[in-house]
Motif scaffolding. Structure first.
Motif, PDB file in Angstrom:
ATOM      1  N   SER A 128       0.161   5.863  12.433  1.00 48.58           N
ATOM      2  CA  SER A 128       0.445   6.005  11.146  1.00 48.58           C
ATOM      3  C   SER A 128       1.165   4.932  10.266  1.00 48.58           C
ATOM      4  O   SER A 128       2.317   5.134   9.724  1.00 48.58           O
ATOM      5  CB  SER A 128       1.337   7.357  11.173  1.00 48.58           C
ATOM      6  OG  SER A 128       0.954   8.490  12.029  1.00 48.58           O
ATOM      7  N   GLU A 146      -7.069   2.194   1.612  1.00 47.11           N
ATOM      8  CA  GLU A 146      -7.535   3.405   1.670  1.00 47.11           C
ATOM      9  C   GLU A 146      -8.368   3.676   2.775  1.00 47.11           C
ATOM     10  O   GLU A 146      -8.437   4.808   3.553  1.00 47.11           O
ATOM     11  CB  GLU A 146      -8.309   3.763   0.258  1.00 47.11           C
ATOM     12  CG  GLU A 146      -7.434   3.957  -0.923  1.00 47.11           C
ATOM     13  CD  GLU A 146      -8.166   3.839  -2.291  1.00 47.11           C
ATOM     14  OE1 GLU A 146      -9.246   3.828  -2.207  1.00 47.11           O
ATOM     15  OE2 GLU A 146      -7.366   3.848  -3.110  1.00 47.11           O
ATOM     16  N   ILE A 156      -0.152  -1.641   6.198  1.00 46.06           N
ATOM     17  CA  ILE A 156      -1.235  -2.033   6.219  1.00 46.06           C
ATOM     18  C   ILE A 156      -1.735  -3.423   5.608  1.00 46.06           C
ATOM     19  O   ILE A 156      -2.246  -4.307   5.959  1.00 46.06           O
ATOM     20  CB  ILE A 156      -2.196  -1.118   5.488  1.00 46.06           C
ATOM     21  CG1 ILE A 156      -2.258   0.230   6.470  1.00 46.06           C
ATOM     22  CG2 ILE A 156      -3.824  -1.486   5.359  1.00 46.06           C
ATOM     23  CD1 ILE A 156      -2.704   1.299   5.918  1.00 46.06           C
ATOM     24  N   THR A 182       2.241   2.766   6.950  1.00 45.05           N
ATOM     25  CA  THR A 182       2.207   2.931   5.581  1.00 45.05           C
ATOM     26  C   THR A 182       1.290   2.003   4.963  1.00 45.05           C
ATOM     27  O   THR A 182       0.963   0.960   5.596  1.00 45.05           O
ATOM     28  CB  THR A 182       3.979   2.493   5.154  1.00 45.05           C
ATOM     29  OG1 THR A 182       4.016   1.179   5.569  1.00 45.05           O
ATOM     30  CG2 THR A 182       4.752   3.540   5.968  1.00 45.05           C
ATOM     31  N   GLU A 183       1.414   1.919   3.551  1.00 48.17           N
ATOM     32  CA  GLU A 183       0.617   1.138   2.864  1.00 48.17           C
ATOM     33  C   GLU A 183       1.097  -0.472   2.924  1.00 48.17           C
ATOM     34  O   GLU A 183       0.118  -1.167   3.074  1.00 48.17           O
ATOM     35  CB  GLU A 183       0.605   1.425   1.126  1.00 48.17           C
ATOM     36  CG  GLU A 183      -0.292   0.597   0.559  1.00 48.17           C
ATOM     37  CD  GLU A 183      -0.519   1.149  -0.948  1.00 48.17           C
ATOM     38  OE1 GLU A 183      -0.782   0.215  -1.718  1.00 48.17           O
ATOM     39  OE2 GLU A 183      -0.372   2.073  -1.345  1.00 48.17           O
ATOM     40  N   GLN A 196      -6.214   3.871   5.888  1.00 47.31           N
ATOM     41  CA  GLN A 196      -5.368   5.210   5.890  1.00 47.31           C
ATOM     42  C   GLN A 196      -6.375   6.352   6.209  1.00 47.31           C
ATOM     43  O   GLN A 196      -5.847   7.218   6.958  1.00 47.31           O
ATOM     44  CB  GLN A 196      -4.882   5.377   4.382  1.00 47.31           C
ATOM     45  CG  GLN A 196      -3.809   4.521   4.054  1.00 47.31           C
ATOM     46  CD  GLN A 196      -3.288   4.693   2.400  1.00 47.31           C
ATOM     47  OE1 GLN A 196      -4.191   4.821   1.702  1.00 47.31           O
ATOM     48  NE2 GLN A 196      -2.189   4.279   2.342  1.00 47.31           N
TER      49      GLN A 196
END
Length: 95
Positions: free
Chosen positions: A56, A81, A62, A58-59, A84
């Motif tokens: 999981s 994206e 990533i 976070t932006e 995610q």
């Protein structure tokens, strides 16, 4: 040799046993996170390593994980994206 006795996965090893795209590869395709293809293997492998340790991210996590790869086509947003989306699919959040 540093690789002796270690498992090594290449981008070709991401596909599923039946030859289908992995959730990560599919998410890259669905989000148009690949254009010229030059950075795609590195982005996929960096993202794969991230998701193996953090299901999981976070932006920010990533963006940090893919930070060692340069992309001249996508502007990175589609790649973020895609990661995610793949994370959600792998967790079972999304079909």
């Amino acid at each position: 040799d540093l690789a002796d006795g270690h498992d090594i996965t290449t981008v070709e090893g991401l596909e599923q046993e039946d030859g289908a795209l992995s959730p990560l590869q599919d998410a890259f395709w669905e989000n148009h996170a690949l254009q010229c293809g030059y950075c795609t293997p590195g982005m996929l492998m960096a993202s794969h390593a991230l998701l193996a340790q953090n299901p999981s991210p976070t932006e920010e996590e990533i963006r940090h994980a893919i930070g060692g790869n340069l992309c001249r086509c996508t502007g990175y947003q589609q790649i973020v994206e895609a990661v995610q989306m793949a994370a959600g699919k792998m967790r079972g959040d999304r079909p």
